[in-house]
Design an enzyme around this catalytic site. Structure first.
Site, PDB file in Angstrom:
ATOM      1  CD  GLU A  36     -17.339  -6.397  20.473  1.00  0.00           C
ATOM      2  OE1 GLU A  36     -17.440  -5.594  19.545  1.00  0.00           O
ATOM      3  OE2 GLU A  36     -16.599  -6.232  21.450  1.00  0.00           O
ATOM      4  CB  ALA A  45     -24.707   3.659  23.377  1.00  0.00           C
ATOM      5  CE  LYS A  59     -13.548  -0.650  25.119  1.00  0.00           C
ATOM      6  NZ  LYS A  59     -14.522  -1.670  24.738  1.00  0.00           N
TER       7      LYS A  59
HETATM    8  N1  PSU Z   1     -13.837  -5.045  23.755  1.00  0.00           N
HETATM    9  C1  PSU Z   1     -12.591  -5.170  23.221  1.00  0.00           C
HETATM   10  N2  PSU Z   1     -12.295  -4.412  22.115  1.00  0.00           N
HETATM   11  C2  PSU Z   1     -13.214  -3.559  21.541  1.00  0.00           C
HETATM   12  C3  PSU Z   1     -14.517  -3.448  22.117  1.00  0.00           C
HETATM   13  C4  PSU Z   1     -14.770  -4.211  23.223  1.00  0.00           C
HETATM   14  O1  PSU Z   1     -11.744  -5.930  23.719  1.00  0.00           O
HETATM   15  O2  PSU Z   1     -12.901  -2.914  20.539  1.00  0.00           O
HETATM   16  C5  PSU Z   1     -15.534  -2.521  21.472  1.00  0.00           C
HETATM   17  C6  PSU Z   1     -16.962  -3.003  21.749  1.00  0.00           C
HETATM   18  O3  PSU Z   1     -17.620  -3.124  20.506  1.00  0.00           O
HETATM   19  C7  PSU Z   1     -17.569  -1.895  22.571  1.00  0.00           C
HETATM   20  C8  PSU Z   1     -16.865  -0.691  22.025  1.00  0.00           C
HETATM   21  O4  PSU Z   1     -18.961  -1.824  22.461  1.00  0.00           O
HETATM   22  O5  PSU Z   1     -15.512  -1.165  21.955  1.00  0.00           O
HETATM   23  C9  PSU Z   1     -17.052   0.522  22.916  1.00  0.00           C
HETATM   24  O6  PSU Z   1     -17.003   1.677  22.140  1.00  0.00           O
HETATM   25  P1  PSU Z   1     -17.511   3.086  22.747  1.00  0.00           P
HETATM   26  O7  PSU Z   1     -16.594   3.352  23.907  1.00  0.00           O
HETATM   27  O8  PSU Z   1     -17.347   4.078  21.633  1.00  0.00           O
HETATM   28  O9  PSU Z   1     -18.939   2.890  23.149  1.00  0.00           O
END
Ligand code: PSU
Ligand code: MN
Length: 294
Positions: free
Chosen positions: A22, A136, A154
């Site tokens: 990603e 999502a 996370k």
């Molecule tokens: N993992 C990491 N750092 C990040 C992400 C994942 O170590 O920045 C990103 C991924 O792209 C994940 C996003 O889909 O954070 C999640 O964002 P949200 O909580 O707005 O869905």
């Protein structure tokens, strides 16, 4: 609709293993200038482990599977690069913007491109305290048959809430050489995982079994704990301050996760950055090995 890098096009035509990566972690998850270096290093780790890296992003409205060096540099360094989830893809094609893709959007594009293994740092999930703030990533993974390698979700999130949602969506969660659900910056989130696997061959066997059983309409989450975790007390302190700062500054929607990650990297003096880099490298290595086993 999809533009492939020459490297990925070759791997596809020769039917060789590919790992999707990603790009939101590059644009919105890691600080400059380390973000670009890490993106390059992670691709190299995938190659060294026998697979072809396919970093996914949109450049001027075009979906790219596999980025050339200058395109990776743009995702890392251009302030106009937006964070795109699945719902944004069609709009960004129309407006011809450049965008980094989240886990949800990357998984969607990987599936379109016929790639079934994907590495990230930590999954998105249910946010603490905000009933309707749920990534999502979860709903995307509930409909996409891919293997996603992560260090759990996370630690800024509501971990037990996210585990319950994964169960609701019937998404299998496997612990790689562990029965403890990893906590992203932490080796152990404090929650158990029922299913432990110790080899990539076992993951490949589960993958094949799902096709026969027709339980293959969603993802398999493979969790890979960080070896050298962040200091626990420092983690708690920074998390508490970060959540309070997000609330005070009225941070909402897709800005929440980048805000909290940035807070961690600044407040920990780079300690969370070190761990985040360890995580993404180790997950990419394991993803490459899984892609080879599949
Ligand atoms: N993992 C990491 N750092 C990040 C992400 C994942 O170590 O920045 C990103 C991924 O792209 C994940 C996003 O889909 O954070 C999640 O964002 P949200 O909580 O707005 O869905
Ligand atoms: Mn959200």
């Amino acid at each position: 609709m999809i533009k492939y890098s020459s490297e990925v096009a070759r791997a596809k035509s020769e039917n060789r293993p590919i790992v999707a990566l990603e790009s939101t972690i590059i644009s919105h998850g890691l600080p400059r200038p380390r973000n670009y270096e890490v993106a390059v290093e992670v691709e190299q780790i995938v190659r060294e482990n026998g697979a072809t890296p396919a970093t996914i992003a949109l450049i001027d409205g075009v979906i790219h599977v596999g980025l050339e060096t200058d395109q990776l540099g743009r995702i890392a360094n251009d302030d106009n690069v937006v964070k795109a989830s699945t719902r944004d893809l069609a709009v960004i094609e129309m407006s011809k913007q450049s965008a980094a893709t989240t886990v949800a959007a990357t998984a969607h594009i990987a599936h379109l491109a016929g790639i079934s293994v994907f590495a990230t740092g930590g999954l998105g999930g249910v946010h603490r305290g905000h009933t309707y703030d749920e990534s999502a990533d979860l709903t995307a993974l509930s409909t996409l048959p891919i293997v996603i390698v992560c260090a759990g979700v996370k630690s800024i999130l509501d971990v037990p809430g996210t585990l319950e949602r994964l169960e609701t969506f019937a998404i299998p969660v496997l612990g790689f050489k562990t029965n403890k659900f990893p906590g992203f910056y932490l080796t152990d989130s404090g929650y158990e995982i029922e299913h432990r696997v110790d080899t990539v061959e076992q993951i490949a066997e589960i993958w094949r079994n799902r096709f026969e059983l027709q339980t293959n309409n969603c993802s398999i989450v493979v969790t890979n704990p960080v070896q050298n975790q962040m200091d626990l007390a420092l983690h708690e302190k920074i998390l508490g301050e970060g959540l309070a700062a997000a609330e005070k500054n009225h941070i909402t929607g897709k800005a929440v996760t980048p805000f909290l990650l940035e807070h961690f990297h600044t407040a920990s003096n780079g300690e969370s950055l070190r761990v985040n880099i360890d995580i993404i490298k180790s997950n990419s290595r394991l993803a490459a090995q899984i892609a080879c086993a599949l």
